[in-house]
Design an enzyme around this catalytic site. Sequence first.
Site, PDB file in Angstrom:
ATOM      1  N   SER A   1       0.310  -1.327  -0.365  1.00 53.32           N
ATOM      2  CA  SER A   1       0.103  -0.277  -0.138  1.00 53.32           C
ATOM      3  C   SER A   1       0.740   1.279   0.051  1.00 53.32           C
ATOM      4  O   SER A   1       1.786   1.196   0.345  1.00 53.32           O
ATOM      5  CB  SER A   1      -0.887  -0.211   1.441  1.00 53.32           C
ATOM      6  OG  SER A   1      -1.701   1.533   0.586  1.00 53.32           O
ATOM      7  N   LYS A   2       0.174   2.689  -0.617  1.00 56.62           N
ATOM      8  CA  LYS A   2       0.876   3.830  -0.646  1.00 56.62           C
ATOM      9  C   LYS A   2       0.933   4.559   0.648  1.00 56.62           C
ATOM     10  O   LYS A   2       2.058   4.697   0.696  1.00 56.62           O
ATOM     11  CB  LYS A   2       0.038   4.112  -1.973  1.00 56.62           C
ATOM     12  CG  LYS A   2       0.938   3.378  -3.745  1.00 56.62           C
ATOM     13  CD  LYS A   2      -0.260   4.942  -4.062  1.00 56.62           C
ATOM     14  CE  LYS A   2      -0.263   3.952  -5.493  1.00 56.62           C
ATOM     15  NZ  LYS A   2      -0.328   5.291  -6.448  1.00 56.62           N
ATOM     16  N   ARG A   3       0.003   3.506   1.228  1.00 57.38           N
ATOM     17  CA  ARG A   3       0.092   4.484   2.525  1.00 57.38           C
ATOM     18  C   ARG A   3       0.641   4.169   3.329  1.00 57.38           C
ATOM     19  O   ARG A   3       0.688   4.565   4.334  1.00 57.38           O
ATOM     20  CB  ARG A   3      -1.550   4.342   3.180  1.00 57.38           C
ATOM     21  CG  ARG A   3      -2.809   4.706   2.199  1.00 57.38           C
ATOM     22  CD  ARG A   3      -4.679   4.575   2.838  1.00 57.38           C
ATOM     23  NE  ARG A   3      -4.749   5.275   2.488  1.00 57.38           N
ATOM     24  CZ  ARG A   3      -5.249   4.094   1.579  1.00 57.38           C
ATOM     25  NH1 ARG A   3      -4.906   2.947   0.949  1.00 57.38           N
ATOM     26  NH2 ARG A   3      -7.049   4.807   0.830  1.00 57.38           N
TER      27      ARG A   3
END
Length: 543
Positions: free
Chosen positions: A302-304
């Site tokens: 996830s980019k998060r």
Amino acid sequence: MSWSWLRTCRWYLNRTVTLGDFHCSATATKRRTKRLPDCASSRRYATTDGGDVRVRFAPSPTGFLHLGGLRTALYNYIFAKKYGGSFVLRLEDTDQSRLVPGAAEAIEEMLQWAGIPPDESPARGGPLGPYLQSKRLELYRQAASQLVDGGHAYHCFCSPQRLELLKKEALRTGQTPRYDNRCRHLRGEQVQEKLAQGAPHVIRFRLEEGVESFQDLIFGWNRHEVAQVEGDPVVIKADGFPTYHLANIVDDHHMRISHVLRGSEWLISTSKHLLMYRALGWQPPAFGHLPLLTNKDGSKLSKRQGDIFIQKFQRDGVLPEALLDITTNCGSGFSSNRVGRTIDELISEFNPSRITTHSALLDLEKLPEFNKTHLQHHIEDEQKCNFLIKDLQEQIREAYTSAIQDEDLLYDDYIRRVLHLRKGHISSLRELVSPAYSYLWVRPSFSSQQVAALSTEARQVATFALKLVEERGEAAAVDQISKDLKTLAKQTKGTKYSDVMRLLRLTLSGLQQGPSVAEMMVALGPAETIHRLQKLLLLDETS
């Protein structure tokens, strides 16, 4: 070699013209034809118009390059170089509302840094540009008009409010939201009247049943009857910009892309794209969908997470070769998965028939070991070592600007000696500017109380050590110094060998742990070692 790959090759060879012994088929004459890899060898791919294999990496600059994107770019780059083709970077910037300032430039910079530069790109240019979708709008309008004129697309005047109501009703009844294709049934005069009034509208592609099966280079035969599960998709938005579905096939066609290698999340959309190719009368490229890159527990990257962006790895001192190595090591498509492979070795060992459908489980906890191996390779390569020296000099000045007492400690030869002594022990250059290695750049301080706690023979130890250094000089080697230090310790009356080493370590580094005393002496060199030992001698005299 897998039978699925052999079947894939035969299927494509039946549809295309090759430069070898195959004859032209009726469906292979629309635009150009391509030759897929000979299944029994690694002969070069080619096209009948004399062009090579052309692949593309087409990210959206709505964010910065992350590990998943780097891996897709890497497989495309390796595929192109393996078969003598071209690697194209195309930026899909049609979603203007979500563009991140600086992301477009950063994506290309990170590909350059990673050692997989595109042959054609927004910055480099090329014969089939421009390579920004926002500069290709007329091509999309022409394609959309062709689809509308041919009855394959239509103008849709449904308002956002109506579409939102459709979505809410579908969710309320437990159904998947989809457009109900209402505007495909408008009469021609109704459409013209609304257009004349300037009514806001989009253009939708008319999905039809009867999708042909296609052979994916990795997942094999596939077919998704999209008309049964989806509403007609938008291909031109109300702002005049295309959606991904139209833009990517228009660009792949006009840029003569021969093979589309992309993430497996696009596999289900490929039938839709093939319908568009058929409606436009264009020959589609070959498709290969790469399995997902996931965390080691199988969860989605996830980019998060924040720690999967390439710029962060760069800032943390990770070498690009280590990133390329670990992202291929955890996947498939290569004849080996040993640690330490260079990009040239990855290209040499690449075999598309070895790519499996299983997700690639990435264990970033192993990255330091990969980086350690590649850092050692850099140190052993004279040219790359020179770059490391310049990099480390900048880091040292930044970390210890006011504390550096002797500029000799920043000379190239000194830093080169330190790097060669520490190779195989450090995982990144940044470790060498940490407190554990500060003694290499800044003279340590210690007290008479610290010395007294270790030995009452500090003066004798310093005298013996000074004599040892003066005798060995610049020719000193770690193994020889280690033997000499054991002999030195035997000359003391009441100080154990371990305490002699602790005393010398304190004198040379101000630390209680670290590399061996012998290595410290060799790293610092005779002049600096003598300077620090004399401090011990003077401290003992004044105490």
